[in-house]
Design a protein around this motif. Structure first.
Motif, PDB file in Angstrom:
ATOM      1  N   LYS A 194       0.835  -1.215   0.000  1.00  0.00           N
ATOM      2  CA  LYS A 194       0.000   0.000   0.000  1.00  0.00           C
ATOM      3  C   LYS A 194       0.868   1.263   0.000  1.00  0.00           C
ATOM      4  CE  LYS A 194      -1.989  -1.137   3.900  1.00  0.00           C
ATOM      5  NZ  LYS A 194      -1.360  -2.412   4.273  1.00  0.00           N
ATOM      6  N   THR A 195       1.825   1.302   0.940  1.00  0.00           N
ATOM      7  CA  THR A 195       2.691   2.485   1.034  1.00  0.00           C
ATOM      8  C   THR A 195       3.494   2.659  -0.246  1.00  0.00           C
ATOM      9  OG1 THR A 195       2.823   2.320   3.433  1.00  0.00           O
ATOM     10  CG2 THR A 195       4.579   3.520   2.347  1.00  0.00           C
ATOM     11  N   THR A 196       3.996   1.548  -0.773  1.00  0.00           N
ATOM     12  CA  THR A 196       4.753   1.596  -2.020  1.00  0.00           C
ATOM     13  C   THR A 196       3.912   2.222  -3.129  1.00  0.00           C
ATOM     14  OG1 THR A 196       5.973  -0.384  -1.373  1.00  0.00           O
ATOM     15  CG2 THR A 196       5.968   0.172  -3.720  1.00  0.00           C
ATOM     16  N   MET A 223      -2.836   9.885   1.569  1.00  0.00           N
ATOM     17  CA  MET A 223      -2.919   9.720   3.022  1.00  0.00           C
ATOM     18  C   MET A 223      -2.538   8.297   3.387  1.00  0.00           C
ATOM     19  SD  MET A 223      -6.465  11.893   3.605  1.00  0.00           S
ATOM     20  CE  MET A 223      -6.047  12.533   5.218  1.00  0.00           C
ATOM     21  N   ASP A 224      -1.443   8.141   4.138  1.00  0.00           N
ATOM     22  CA  ASP A 224      -0.934   6.809   4.479  1.00  0.00           C
ATOM     23  C   ASP A 224      -1.241   6.475   5.938  1.00  0.00           C
ATOM     24  OD1 ASP A 224       0.348   4.407   4.615  1.00  0.00           O
ATOM     25  OD2 ASP A 224       2.260   5.121   3.815  1.00  0.00           O
ATOM     26  N   GLU A 225      -2.268   5.704   6.161  1.00  0.00           N
ATOM     27  CA  GLU A 225      -2.722   5.323   7.497  1.00  0.00           C
ATOM     28  C   GLU A 225      -2.736   6.519   8.440  1.00  0.00           C
ATOM     29  OE1 GLU A 225      -1.998   1.659   8.917  1.00  0.00           O
ATOM     30  OE2 GLU A 225      -1.277   0.754   7.074  1.00  0.00           O
ATOM     31  N   PRO A 226      -3.369   7.610   8.032  1.00  0.00           N
ATOM     32  CA  PRO A 226      -3.246   8.837   8.826  1.00  0.00           C
ATOM     33  C   PRO A 226      -3.872   8.741  10.207  1.00  0.00           C
ATOM     34  CG  PRO A 226      -4.928   9.117   7.155  1.00  0.00           C
ATOM     35  CD  PRO A 226      -4.254   7.811   6.879  1.00  0.00           C
TER      36      PRO A 226
END
Ligand SMILES: Nc1ncnc2c1ncn2[C@@H]1O[C@H](COP(=O)(O)OP(=O)(O)O)[C@@H](O)[C@H]1O
Ligand SMILES: [Mg+2]
Lengths: 343, 215
Positions: A41-43, A159-162
């Motif tokens: 996901k982050t990638t 938005m990464d696991e904000p």
């Protein structure tokens, strides 16, 4: 609009983070990437602003291939929010929010006054502007993180696991706030989470990824709940997806029964304006259950039926006047009728 | 002001210059070296042990060797300045690395994601956040520099340290004690000033403990 076409990412150590992803995040919508830890996901998110470059495939932002852009310039036009906010500890809240406008060459004074307005927008007291991040609670910091990402007027937000690091009550507040903001701003948001409930709550579209970086299903949340494509998605979506699906089905075509009913002896008591005040059985007065208001989802309709002492829910119009009764069976019938996904 | 047959104020001024110029030079040299060591694992593996070894060279030996290495005259103050700069670098490279290590990784990630270029990130984010650790290193370097200058008296360039050498020659305890105390006082004053500078440069470091309130 963000388009991934056949994107593959293998890290130098050989880890294949993403097999071959093709996906379009539509303009003005929240597209959620959800999946277990390590599924890429982050990638995926970081390839949009070129913090990671794909091994092959292309990513287009509003039709422009991002690999042709200068990374820092590209990034100044894309908002980014991470877990724990990642605020700059040495800058006041106001200067944190002003970061991107200042990088874009706006004057500090101008950027600061715009930052003050943004703080209010994300639900913060503008007086926190002069504080340092360490003087804020986790939830407040996360709001500042959102304000900072909005400050450059970027049409796209990553938005990464904000909201993953804050407690559940605060998280629910932040989710509501994001939905409210989004209804005002209409940004194109790519949102990463490992929490399927969050995905279903926030997403216009939800992409479920599996470990190894393949897309398992890409659908609106209601379809994901109604018709998961395989066991992996069904398992990931969770056990009570039947209940949760209720909130995505409108109760507009629900068949209402009429009051009063005889037979079982329950009478609905209404005031002079036709608003329900309670139930009566013989000489006993019993309080109302929850009341379903016209326009709400099947979830509130079923809850009205289940919580009513008479076993029949009360439906009211927007003025609170009784319009009919809700039989639990009618809810189930309508739910089954809508089981076939619309798309 | 004359005391013990010496003009004290010029000596004190000389002592301050001889002690602080090397710290300043050391800092200027250590910043790029430290940044390099922070960035590259290989550079760190070489630079950090090397600076450790440098610091263990006895100061007297370093003072004596300087004229040979630099080709300067034995009485040249440059000898003292260069030798003390070596010590300052030995101390400060580590401080720079430690200071940069202090910056949380999510802060760096956020900085890159906001669109900082590497130099902008270093100047705008990393160095400001390294200030508390850096100032602590500079304070140690400055205080030790003040005492090392006195050792320079043995090669004739010790500023207030001359009070020791002369005191010893004359068996004059009061002069020795006065020299000692004056160096100590100077060092403490400079240390306190540096501490204040640190507070001024990093006001955020004192801001802690979130106030209890809602979201
Ligand atoms: N810089 C990197 N070098 C090597 N492997 C990495 C790197 N970043 C992530 N990975 C690996 O790629 C996979 C996907 O990681 P990531 O995108 O962070 O997943 P997620 O955000 O879904 O948890 C994981 O197996 C992770 O260990
Ligand atoms: Mg991740």
């Amino acid at each position: 609009m963000i388009e991934f076409s056949d994107v593959r990412k293998a890290y130098p150590d050989g880890t294949v983070a993403l097999q071959s992803l093709s996906l379009t995040a539509r303009e003005g919508e929240i597209t959620v990437l959800v999946g277990p830890s390590g599924c890429g996901k982050t990638t995926t998110l970081r390839m949009v602003n070129r913090m990671v470059d794909p091994s092959s495939g292309t990513i287009r932002l509003d039709g422009v291939d991002v690999s042709t852009q200068d990374p820092p310039t590209l990034r100044r036009g894309i908002g980014y929010v991470i877990q724990n906010a990642g605020l700059f500890p040495h800058r006041t809240v106001l200067d944190n929010v002003a970061t991107v406008p200042v990088l874009l060459g706006r004057s500090r004074a101008e950027a600061r006054s715009a930052a003050g307005e943004l703080l209010e927008r994300v639900g913060l007291d503008p007086r926190v502007g002069s504080r340092y991040p360490a003087q804020l609670s986790g939830g407040q910091q996360q709001r500042v993180g959102v304000a900072r990402a909005l400050a450059g007027d970027a049409p796209v937000l990553l938005m990464d696991e904000p909201f993953s690091a804050v407690d559940p009550v605060v998280r629910a507040d932040l989710q509501d706030e994001l939905l409210r903001l989004q209804s005002e701003l209409g940004r194109t948001i790519l949102f990463v989470t490992h929490d399927i409930d969050e995905a279903i709550r926030l997403g216009d579209m939800v992409a479920v990824l599996r470990v190894g970086g393949t897309l398992a299903q890409f659908a609106p949340p209601a379809d994901l709940l109604a018709a998961p494509v395989d066991d992996f998605v069904a398992g990931f979506v969770g056990r009570d997806r039947g209940y949760r699906r209720l909130q995505f089905v409108g109760a507009g075509s629900l068949a209402l029964s009429s009051f009063p009913t005889t037979g079982d002896g329950w009478l609905l008591v209404v005031d002079d304006d036709g608003r329900p005040t309670g139930w009566r059985q013989g000489d006993d007065h019993v309080a109302l259950g929850t009341v379903h208001e016209e326009g709400e989802s099947l979830r509130s309709a079923l809850d009205a039926a289940l919580s009513s002492p008479s076993g029949r829910g009360v439906a009211v119009d927007e003025d609170g006047k009784v319009i009919g009764g809700i039989e639990p069976e009618a809810v189930i019938t309508l739910l089954h009728a809508s089981a076939e996904p619309a798309r | 002001m004359r005391l013990f047959g010496a003009d004290i104020l010029p000596l004190a001024a000389e002592h301050i210059v001889l002690a602080l110029v090397p710290v300043l030079l050391g800092l200027v040299i250590s910043l790029p070296l430290g940044w390099w060591a922070w960035r590259s694992r290989g550079a760190r593996r070489i630079l950090l042990p090397l600076t450790g070894v440098l610091y263990t060279i006895p100061s007297l030996a370093l003072f004596v060797v300087m004229p040979i290495v630099l080709g300067t005259r034995i009485l040249d103050p440059v000898n003292v300045v260069v030798a003390l700069t070596v010590y300052a670098v030995a101390l400060l490279v580590r401080s720079v690395v430690d200071g940069l290590d202090e910056v949380p990784s999510e802060v760096l990630t956020a900085g890159v994601a906001m669109g900082y270029r590497p130099l902008g990130l270093l100047v705008g984010v990393q160095l400001p956040l390294a200030v508390p650790v850096l100032i602590a290193g500079v304070r140690v370097a400055a205080v030790s520099s003040f005492s090392l200058v006195a050792v320079g008296a043995i090669i004739g360039q010790g500023a207030l340290g001359a009070l020791f050498t002369q005191g010893f020659e004359r068996f004059y305890t009061a002069q020795i004690v006065f020299g000692l105390v004056s160096i100590l006082v100077l060092a403490l004053v400079v240390d306190a000033l540096l501490m204040l500078l640190g507070r001024l440069l990093a006001p955020w470091a004192a801001a802690r403990a979130p106030k209890k309130q809602g979201v």
